[in-house]
Enzyme design. Structure first.
Site, PDB file in Angstrom:
ATOM      1  N   CYS A  39       0.841  -1.202   0.000  1.00 13.01           N
ATOM      2  CA  CYS A  39       0.000   0.000   0.000  1.00 13.01           C
ATOM      3  C   CYS A  39       0.883   1.261   0.000  1.00 13.01           C
ATOM      4  O   CYS A  39       1.593   1.511  -0.967  1.00 13.01           O
ATOM      5  CB  CYS A  39      -0.976  -0.057   1.179  1.00 13.01           C
ATOM      6  SG  CYS A  39      -2.264   1.192   1.096  1.00 13.01           S
ATOM      7  N   SER A  56     -13.802  -8.976  32.136  1.00 12.23           N
ATOM      8  CA  SER A  56     -15.055  -8.602  31.470  1.00 12.23           C
ATOM      9  C   SER A  56     -15.894  -9.820  31.108  1.00 12.23           C
ATOM     10  O   SER A  56     -17.046  -9.688  30.744  1.00 12.23           O
ATOM     11  CB  SER A  56     -14.729  -7.835  30.198  1.00 12.23           C
ATOM     12  OG  SER A  56     -14.156  -8.725  29.255  1.00 12.23           O
ATOM     13  N   GLY A  57     -15.280 -11.014  31.187  1.00 14.96           N
ATOM     14  CA  GLY A  57     -15.996 -12.198  30.712  1.00 14.96           C
ATOM     15  C   GLY A  57     -15.757 -12.436  29.234  1.00 14.96           C
ATOM     16  O   GLY A  57     -16.244 -13.393  28.661  1.00 14.96           O
ATOM     17  N   GLY A  58     -14.990 -11.547  28.615  1.00 13.92           N
ATOM     18  CA  GLY A  58     -14.633 -11.731  27.203  1.00 13.92           C
ATOM     19  C   GLY A  58     -13.395 -12.608  27.091  1.00 13.92           C
ATOM     20  O   GLY A  58     -12.773 -12.964  28.094  1.00 13.92           O
ATOM     21  N   VAL A  59     -13.045 -12.925  25.871  1.00 20.64           N
ATOM     22  CA  VAL A  59     -11.922 -13.825  25.628  1.00 20.64           C
ATOM     23  C   VAL A  59     -10.610 -13.218  26.139  1.00 20.64           C
ATOM     24  O   VAL A  59      -9.830 -13.878  26.832  1.00 20.64           O
ATOM     25  CB  VAL A  59     -11.807 -14.125  24.114  1.00 20.64           C
ATOM     26  CG1 VAL A  59     -10.599 -14.998  23.836  1.00 20.64           C
ATOM     27  CG2 VAL A  59     -13.069 -14.786  23.601  1.00 20.64           C
ATOM     28  N   ASP A  60     -10.391 -11.941  25.835  1.00 16.38           N
ATOM     29  CA  ASP A  60      -9.081 -11.334  26.113  1.00 16.38           C
ATOM     30  C   ASP A  60      -8.755 -11.305  27.602  1.00 16.38           C
ATOM     31  O   ASP A  60      -7.705 -11.780  28.037  1.00 16.38           O
ATOM     32  CB  ASP A  60      -9.014  -9.903  25.562  1.00 16.38           C
ATOM     33  CG  ASP A  60      -9.347  -9.831  24.082  1.00 16.38           C
ATOM     34  OD1 ASP A  60      -9.295 -10.890  23.430  1.00 16.38           O
ATOM     35  OD2 ASP A  60      -9.658  -8.740  23.598  1.00 16.38           O
ATOM     36  N   SER A  61      -9.665 -10.729  28.400  1.00 11.43           N
ATOM     37  CA  SER A  61      -9.328 -10.616  29.821  1.00 11.43           C
ATOM     38  C   SER A  61      -9.313 -11.992  30.483  1.00 11.43           C
ATOM     39  O   SER A  61      -8.540 -12.233  31.415  1.00 11.43           O
ATOM     40  CB  SER A  61     -10.269  -9.646  30.545  1.00 11.43           C
ATOM     41  OG  SER A  61     -11.607 -10.073  30.477  1.00 11.43           O
ATOM     42  N   THR A  62     -10.117 -12.918  29.975  1.00  5.81           N
ATOM     43  CA  THR A  62     -10.119 -14.265  30.562  1.00  5.81           C
ATOM     44  C   THR A  62      -8.791 -14.974  30.288  1.00  5.81           C
ATOM     45  O   THR A  62      -8.213 -15.609  31.174  1.00  5.81           O
ATOM     46  CB  THR A  62     -11.286 -15.103  29.988  1.00  5.81           C
ATOM     47  OG1 THR A  62     -12.489 -14.370  30.154  1.00  5.81           O
ATOM     48  CG2 THR A  62     -11.395 -16.438  30.688  1.00  5.81           C
ATOM     49  N   LYS A  71      -6.740 -11.097  18.021  1.00  5.89           N
ATOM     50  CA  LYS A  71      -7.805 -11.917  18.604  1.00  5.89           C
ATOM     51  C   LYS A  71      -7.642 -13.413  18.339  1.00  5.89           C
ATOM     52  O   LYS A  71      -7.771 -14.232  19.246  1.00  5.89           O
ATOM     53  CB  LYS A  71      -9.128 -11.428  18.015  1.00  5.89           C
ATOM     54  CG  LYS A  71     -10.325 -11.907  18.746  1.00  5.89           C
ATOM     55  CD  LYS A  71     -10.329 -11.295  20.113  1.00  5.89           C
ATOM     56  CE  LYS A  71     -11.678 -10.925  20.604  1.00  5.89           C
ATOM     57  NZ  LYS A  71     -11.594  -9.917  21.660  1.00  5.89           N
TER      58      LYS A  71
END
Ligand code: XMP
Length: 621
Positions: free
Chosen positions: A106, A248-254, A399
């Site tokens: 690019c 948070s219950g999300g993938v990252d923080s878990t 992710k």
């Protein structure tokens, strides 16, 4: 309020893990160097290269050629500037004389062309999102790739219009005649599209050809052993301190929390969950259950803080201001918890599940343009970083890499395969407005005076939305025509950054709709929660949920006197959140879904977002 107390004397879970280090390469002697010119995808390139088994590192674009003498391959990233802008990032021209092969992507391609004597110009028609690329000739860059048109992902308005001496064209698109160029003799290659993003089909093979066929790299990196490396890094960063997390219950923080549990032992790691009131329906109960499983006998502390967040957001419309206030309130809550849980007295630091895109889109990477402030990068957190009281074990990962680490750690699949959910929660899916305005007829449909955030040419945009007239072909479930028209309108205009259509059987006439003044209120959040829960239920039951990476549901203040809001469906396909493709829903799912959404009190219209990323972001903000 403390719902449950953290226990002491917990033992770290013992998940099976191969502890052999992933890294065989010598740090500072990477075979592949990615030169950062400020592009959104710069670190994505480095990570794609690692995924192909070669350790790579990112360096500032101006790094002197002498420091790159060891490299076998140099990749110049894309970037938000124009090569002709005053002070735009450049590279040391001597890199083109090094033994290393060079690939410009690019802006990187345009920079190489300009420095080597060709010409780059701004043209009337940009190319954002999907384009069709036709390879030409027999370039080793396209070895093994059929000479047929292939989907690529673009994000540019500047274009190469004349090649430097010794270069040839090796591919084009309908809009861009020099979409790929090469000088085999000099070992310099360039592509206008982004081979590193998942929506460029064959992008991986192009990078593979460049690394192994052209530059002669050798494999020295094993991505399947990253968890062990991260644990070593955590132990080194944390020393003898303890870590508390706001999970948070999300993938990252878990995943980040579990890595710390493994690295440090459960006595030294605590999790606090803040219910901000911006959560989805049933979320807090789900989080309690999952962490009971992951932490073994460890439990987490739940802080109910909805009233504070709501009062902070009173009267706020601007997306950045929303994020700033949520971030600030998080810190306030955090401080409260720190005091009541005595985290300040001891030897505690803050752990976070920040992943790479959070950093780059907050303008955290060397030159990336600010697209929006993620709440884990606001002022207060920056201060903790400055004091060295923070550990972010996932900060270099995307992710899908985080999910892979989660699998290496043995975290249950239902959690890992959850769609990502943004930290500020429904607040950035509850669009606000400070004006009363009516839709204006324009070419292609109606210009809706609703502003949403977008990303074009690697820069932030905040623009109205085109409500496109719904193509007749859609009734039969044929989405292709709608997407093509939407992409055409966006590429040809700078008046809007998103295209939506109305869906469902009870579409109100656009003339009756107007945008009203609206901010975040409990009533609107409850309305959004209800809509979101319906969408999730239908999406899960129909199996559509597995076909998309994320499915934001957005409440917009567009309606009538009796029905003040409308709902936008935004199912997208992505791998890392950096680029995204809007996904069409099967009509047999969409019809009953929109009927159910129309039945939610206060909903005037059901809209469907056809915008890819770029030019739209995934969230509306
Ligand atoms: P955009 O809207 O920038 O979103 O295309 C890219 C991805 O990031 C998520 N997102 C966030 N995640 N904190 C997060 O943890 C945030 O503040 C945040 N904002 C956006 C978004 O949901 C999408 O997956």
């Amino acid at each position: 309020m403390s719902v449950s107390q953290p226990h002491s004397n917990r033992n770290a879970p013992t998940f099976p893990l191969n502890d052999t280090p992933a890294r065989e390469a010598i740090p500072g002697r990477a075979q592949v160097v990615v030169l950062d010119t400020g592009g959104q995808y710069c670190h994505l390139i480095a990570r794609k290269v690692r995924e192909l088994g070669v350790f790579s590192e990112v360096k500032p674009s101006e790094t002197p050629a002498a420091e790159l003498a060891h490299a076998k391959a140099i990749i110049i990233s894309g970037g938000p500037c124009s090569v002709y802008d005053q002070g735009s990032p450049s590279v040391d021209p001597a890199i083109f004389d090094l033994p290393a092969s060079v690939l410009g992507i690019c802006y990187g391609l345009q920079l190489a062309v300009q420095l080597l004597g060709g010409r780059v110009e701004k043209v009337a028609r940009g190319e954002f999102g999907k384009a069709s690329f036709q390879p030409m000739g027999e370039s080793p860059l396209f070895h093994g790739i059929p000479p047929a048109p292939a989907q690529v992902w673009m994000s540019h308005r500047d274009t190469v219009t004349a090649l430097p001496e010794g270069f040839e064209r090796i591919g084009s698109t309908g809009t861009c005649s020099f979409a790929a160029i090469a000088s085999e003799a000099r070992g310099v290659y360039g592509v206008q599209f982004h081979p590193e993003v998942v929506h460029t089909h064959r992008g991986k093979e192009i990078l593979e050809n460049f690394l192994f066929r052209i530059a002669g790299c050798q494999r020295d990196w094993d991505p399947s052993r990253v968890a062990g490396v991260l644990e070593d890094e955590i132990r080194a960063a944390v020393g003898d301190r303890n870590v508390f997390f706001f999970i948070s219950g999300g993938v990252d923080s878990t995943v980040a929390f579990t890595l710390c549990l493994r690295a440090l032992g459960a006595d030294r790691v605590r999790g606090i969950y803040v219910d901000t009131g911006m959560m989805r329906k049933g979320e807090t109960a789900f989080v309690k259950e999952i962490f009971a499983q992951i932490g073994g006998d460890a439990s987490i502390h739940i802080e109910l803080a909805e009233p504070w967040f709501l009062s902070q957001l009173e009267g706020v419309v601007d997306p950045e201001e929303k994020r700033r206030r949520i971030g600030q309130e998080f810190l306030e809550v955090q401080n409260r918890v720190l005091e009541t849980e005595h985290f300040l007295d001891g030897n505690w630091i803050l752990g976070q599940g920040t992943i790479y895109p959070d950093t780059i889109e907050s303008g955290g990477a060397a030159k990336a343009d600010l697209i929006k402030t993620h709440h884990n990068r606001v002022e207060g957190v920056q201060r903790l970083i400055a004091e060295g009281r923070i550990v972010e074990p996932l900060h270099n990962l995307y992710k899908d890499e985080v999910r892979e680490v989660g699998r290496q750690l043995g975290i249950p699949a239902p959690l890992l395969d959850r769609h990502p959910f943004p930290g500020p929660g429904l607040a950035i899916r509850c669009l606000c407005s400070d004006e009363v305005a009516v839709p204006q007829p324009i070419a292609g449909g109606w210009l809706l005076p609703l502003h949403s955030v977008g990303v074009q040419g690697d820069s932030r945009s905040y623009k109205p939305v085109l409500l496109m007239s719904t193509p007749a072909s859609l009734a039969a479930g044929e989405w292709e025509d709608a997407y093509e028209r939407a992409t055409d309108y966006i590429n040809a205009s700078t008046a809007f950054n998103r295209v939506v259509i109305q869906v469902g059987d009870s579409q109100p006439p656009v003339e009756e709709l107007r945008v009203r003044k609206a901010t975040i209120t409990r009533e609107r959040l409850d309305r959004l929660r209800e809509l979101d829960a319906i969408v999730r239920r239908v999406s899960l039951e129909s199996g559509f949920e597995e076909r998309v990476w994320q499915f934001p549901v957005i409440l917009v203040p567009l309606g009538t006197a009796e029905k003040p809001d409308s709902v936008v469906l935004r199912p997208i396909h992505s791998v890392d959140g950096m680029t995204a493709q809007s996904v069409g829903m099967p009509m047999e799912v969409l019809r009953p879904l929109s009927k159910a959404l129309f039945e939610v009190p206060g909903i005037a219209a059901v809209l469907y977002d056809l915008t890819h990323k770029p030019p739209g972001t995934i969230e509306w903000e």
